[in-house]
Write an enzyme that holds these catalytic residues in place. Structure first.
Site, mmCIF file in Angstrom:
data_model
loop_
_atom_site.group_PDB
_atom_site.id
_atom_site.type_symbol
_atom_site.label_atom_id
_atom_site.label_comp_id
_atom_site.label_asym_id
_atom_site.label_seq_id
_atom_site.Cartn_x
_atom_site.Cartn_y
_atom_site.Cartn_z
ATOM 1 N N HIS A 1 0.863 -1.193 0.000
ATOM 2 C CA HIS A 1 0.000 0.000 0.000
ATOM 3 C C HIS A 1 0.891 1.233 0.000
ATOM 4 O O HIS A 1 1.339 1.687 1.056
ATOM 5 C CB HIS A 1 -0.911 -0.047 1.237
ATOM 6 C CG HIS A 1 -1.919 1.052 1.287
ATOM 7 N ND1 HIS A 1 -3.088 0.963 2.018
ATOM 8 C CD2 HIS A 1 -1.952 2.275 0.718
ATOM 9 C CE1 HIS A 1 -3.778 2.075 1.888
ATOM 10 N NE2 HIS A 1 -3.100 2.909 1.108
ATOM 11 N N HIS B 1 -9.297 0.880 -1.545
ATOM 12 C CA HIS B 1 -9.317 1.482 -0.214
ATOM 13 C C HIS B 1 -10.746 1.355 0.322
ATOM 14 O O HIS B 1 -11.711 1.676 -0.390
ATOM 15 C CB HIS B 1 -8.998 2.970 -0.270
ATOM 16 C CG HIS B 1 -7.551 3.307 -0.471
ATOM 17 N ND1 HIS B 1 -6.782 2.768 -1.450
ATOM 18 C CD2 HIS B 1 -6.735 4.162 0.220
ATOM 19 C CE1 HIS B 1 -5.551 3.276 -1.369
ATOM 20 N NE2 HIS B 1 -5.503 4.121 -0.364
ATOM 21 N N GLU C 1 -11.163 3.275 5.719
ATOM 22 C CA GLU C 1 -10.122 4.180 6.241
ATOM 23 C C GLU C 1 -10.863 5.264 7.032
ATOM 24 O O GLU C 1 -10.805 5.307 8.248
ATOM 25 C CB GLU C 1 -9.308 4.799 5.093
ATOM 26 C CG GLU C 1 -8.256 5.797 5.555
ATOM 27 C CD GLU C 1 -7.556 6.518 4.381
ATOM 28 O OE1 GLU C 1 -8.111 6.556 3.257
ATOM 29 O OE2 GLU C 1 -6.461 7.080 4.617
ATOM 30 N N ASP D 1 1.705 7.079 2.177
ATOM 31 C CA ASP D 1 2.302 8.276 1.559
ATOM 32 C C ASP D 1 3.462 8.725 2.456
ATOM 33 O O ASP D 1 3.344 9.712 3.197
ATOM 34 C CB ASP D 1 1.260 9.391 1.447
ATOM 35 C CG ASP D 1 0.059 8.955 0.619
ATOM 36 O OD1 ASP D 1 0.169 8.924 -0.616
ATOM 37 O OD2 ASP D 1 -0.982 8.604 1.217
#
Ligand code: ADE
Ligand code: ZN
Length: 354
Positions: free
Chosen positions: A33, A213, A216, A295
């Site tokens: 991911h 996704h 989340e 990220d």
């Protein structure tokens, strides 16, 4: 603590084990991911802006870093999309990918499944070929260059209409882009998986692997939709499954992989602090979880940083660390042969780089 200054050898017996911090050795892992655009470090943003004559709305690295205080997913996405403006040429995409792989290798990553957001680049007038070829050119030799096998995932922006995603998927297939899978990302709440039923059916027909996704910021019901309507093989994040015991049981029984990103969840306020993160409870429930960075340039850490902070916060046992690493390998879309190599390496065998 005894003073080591001046090179004075301290007899081993005088060391108090509690005073000595021995970093846990890095385990070989698969990173499942990871958004390649989320690996753009501030220094590279400035360097690419200069190379491309782009004026940034920040006058210094510090001013840019001050913006890395997020209140939720959208507050991050606004900066993430804005910073993509510096990516103009194939070389820019290649430089970003090269920088990620170099850092990932140092983090113990031995296989990486890398998402990119083609629609975000098309919207800025960057052709599909530029972004895909730029990233793919570096992935093509990642195993020789970094000891990391890789594959590319085209992620679709769920806050755009499904027709846009279908058009881009057509474009990717028409150019024979080297993609192995599709994913679904961007603003989750209000954009349920059911919106993308046709996209996933088309990708499945084209032989692509499927991930999305879900859970989340969005509810557990989005995870159920992703499984039932999109037939995904893997769930990215998925932490909100913990609100639905029946869903947890289903995920455990079916060994559905959840690619969890602890530091991301803290920085985007999905959880208040790392101590509140459900990862230990997810492991205890028998869920198939792995640790990923999402990220890393924005959330304060790569996979090794995620592991280090989890170990410090939860005193993760060696067994749990090995389990997380093994889960990442088993849950990857790599060939069975590559998985066997990585599992052998995890079990103390030699690394296989080519
Ligand atoms: N795009 C990049 N990072 C993301 C995240 N954490 N959630 C949704 N979309 C994303
Ligand atoms: Zn993500």
């Amino acid at each position: 603590m005894d003073n080591f200054a001046g090179g004075t050898a301290v007899p081993e017996t005088e060391l108090d084990a509690a005073d000595v911090e021995v970093p846990a050795p890095l385990l070989p892992v698969a990173e499942l991911h990871l958004h390649i655009e989320g690996t753009l470090q501030p220094e590279l943003i400035f360097a690419l802006a200069e190379r491309n004559g782009i004026e940034l709305p920040y006058s210094s690295l510090d001013e840019l870093r001050e913006r890395y205080e997020f209140t939720d997913l959208q507050s991050f996405l606004d900066l993430y999309y804005a910073n993509m403006a510096v990516l103009q040429t194939e070389e820019d995409f290649a430089a970003m990918t090269h920088a990620y792989l170099e850092r990932a290798a140092a983090a113990g990553v031995r296989h990486a499944e890398i998402m990119m957001d083609p629609q975000a680049h098309l919207a800025r007038g960057i052709p599909l070929e530029t972004c895909v070829n730029g990233v793919a050119s570096v992935l093509a030799t990642s195993q020789e260059d970094f000891g990391i096998s890789t594959l590319l995932i085209a992620a679709f922006l769920r806050d755009l209409p499904e027709d846009s995603a279908l058009e881009v998927l057509d474009g990717l297939l028409a150019m024979d882009a080297p993609i192995a899978a599709i994913g679904l990302d961007s603003a989750e709440v209000g954009n349920p998986p059911s919106k993308f039923e046709r996209l996933y059916a088309k990708a499945r027909e084209a032989g692509l692997r499927l991930t999305a996704h879900a859970g989340e910021e969005g509810p557990a019901s989005y995870i159920i939709e992703a499984l039932d309507i999109l037939s995904v093989e893997r769930i990215d994040h998925g932490i909100r499954c913990m609100e639905d015991p029946d869903l947890v049981e289903r995920l455990v029984d079916a060994r559905i992989p959840l690619t969890v990103c602890p530091l991301s969840n803290v920085r985007l306020r999905a959880v208040d602090t790392l101590a509140d993160h459900p990862l230990p409870a997810m492991l205890a429930a028998g869920l198939n979880v792995s640790v990923n960075s999402d990220d890393p340039a924005y959330f304060g850490g790569y996979v090794d940083d995620n592991f280090a902070q989890l170990i410090a916060e939860f005193q993760l046992s060696d067994f749990d660390r090995a389990r997380l690493a093994a889960n990442s390998i088993h849950s990857s879309f790599a060939s069975e042969e590559r998985k066997a190599e990585l599992l052998n390496e995890l079990n103390g065998g030699e690394a296989t780089d080519s």
